[in-house]
Scaffold this motif. Structure first.
Motif, PDB file in Angstrom:
ATOM      1  N   GLU A   1      -3.558  -6.564   2.511  1.00  9.42           N
ATOM      2  CA  GLU A   1      -3.789  -5.628   1.414  1.00  9.42           C
ATOM      3  C   GLU A   1      -2.793  -4.476   1.485  1.00  9.42           C
ATOM      4  O   GLU A   1      -2.437  -4.003   2.560  1.00  9.42           O
ATOM      5  CB  GLU A   1      -5.207  -5.077   1.496  1.00  9.42           C
ATOM      6  N   VAL A   2      -2.356  -4.032   0.320  1.00 12.67           N
ATOM      7  CA  VAL A   2      -1.438  -2.897   0.204  1.00 12.67           C
ATOM      8  C   VAL A   2      -2.109  -1.870  -0.700  1.00 12.67           C
ATOM      9  O   VAL A   2      -2.531  -2.186  -1.802  1.00 12.67           O
ATOM     10  CB  VAL A   2      -0.080  -3.326  -0.402  1.00 12.67           C
ATOM     11  N   ARG A   3      -2.227  -0.635  -0.217  1.00 12.07           N
ATOM     12  CA  ARG A   3      -2.805   0.454  -0.995  1.00 12.07           C
ATOM     13  C   ARG A   3      -1.748   1.531  -1.199  1.00 12.07           C
ATOM     14  O   ARG A   3      -0.924   1.769  -0.323  1.00 12.07           O
ATOM     15  CB  ARG A   3      -4.011   1.082  -0.281  1.00 12.07           C
ATOM     16  N   LEU A   4      -1.782   2.146  -2.356  1.00 15.97           N
ATOM     17  CA  LEU A   4      -0.908   3.275  -2.649  1.00 15.97           C
ATOM     18  C   LEU A   4      -1.790   4.490  -2.866  1.00 15.97           C
ATOM     19  O   LEU A   4      -2.776   4.428  -3.598  1.00 15.97           O
ATOM     20  CB  LEU A   4      -0.069   3.007  -3.898  1.00 15.97           C
ATOM     21  N   SER A   5      -1.434   5.566  -2.215  1.00 14.03           N
ATOM     22  CA  SER A   5      -2.242   6.775  -2.280  1.00 14.03           C
ATOM     23  C   SER A   5      -1.372   7.937  -2.728  1.00 14.03           C
ATOM     24  O   SER A   5      -0.251   8.114  -2.244  1.00 14.03           O
ATOM     25  CB  SER A   5      -2.829   7.050  -0.899  1.00 14.03           C
ATOM     26  N   GLN A   6      -1.938   8.719  -3.660  1.00 12.86           N
ATOM     27  CA  GLN A   6      -1.232   9.904  -4.158  1.00 12.86           C
ATOM     28  C   GLN A   6      -2.304  10.914  -4.569  1.00 12.86           C
ATOM     29  O   GLN A   6      -3.066  10.669  -5.510  1.00 12.86           O
ATOM     30  CB  GLN A   6      -0.352   9.540  -5.344  1.00 12.86           C
TER      31      GLN A   6
END
Length: 70
Positions: free
Chosen positions: A24-29
């Motif tokens: 899994e790949v998550r992007l956080s901002q």
């Protein structure tokens, strides 16, 4: 790992790398966290700002190669 995507082609290139990644790949901002393999998820983010890429397996070699190629 922090990433900044400047061009639309960068988004598509990033998604290609992310979709090939085995975990899994998550992007956080800020307060947002989205699926890094989803085009809609990526476009929810403010592309004028950097975001943090987090992988479930802790392997960032594909993404480091991508950033170095940009």
């Amino acid at each position: 790992m922090e990433i900044k995507l400047t061009l639309i082609t960068d988004v598509y290139d990033f998604l290609e790398v992310a979709q090939k990644h085995p975990s899994e790949v998550r992007l956080s901002q800020g307060n947002y966290s989205v699926d890094g393999k989803s085009i809609l998820g990526v476009f929810i983010l403010n592309l004028k700002e950097k975001f943090v890429c987090i992988t479930e397996d802790g392997n960032y070699s594909d993404f480091e190669a991508f950033v170095n190629k940009m």
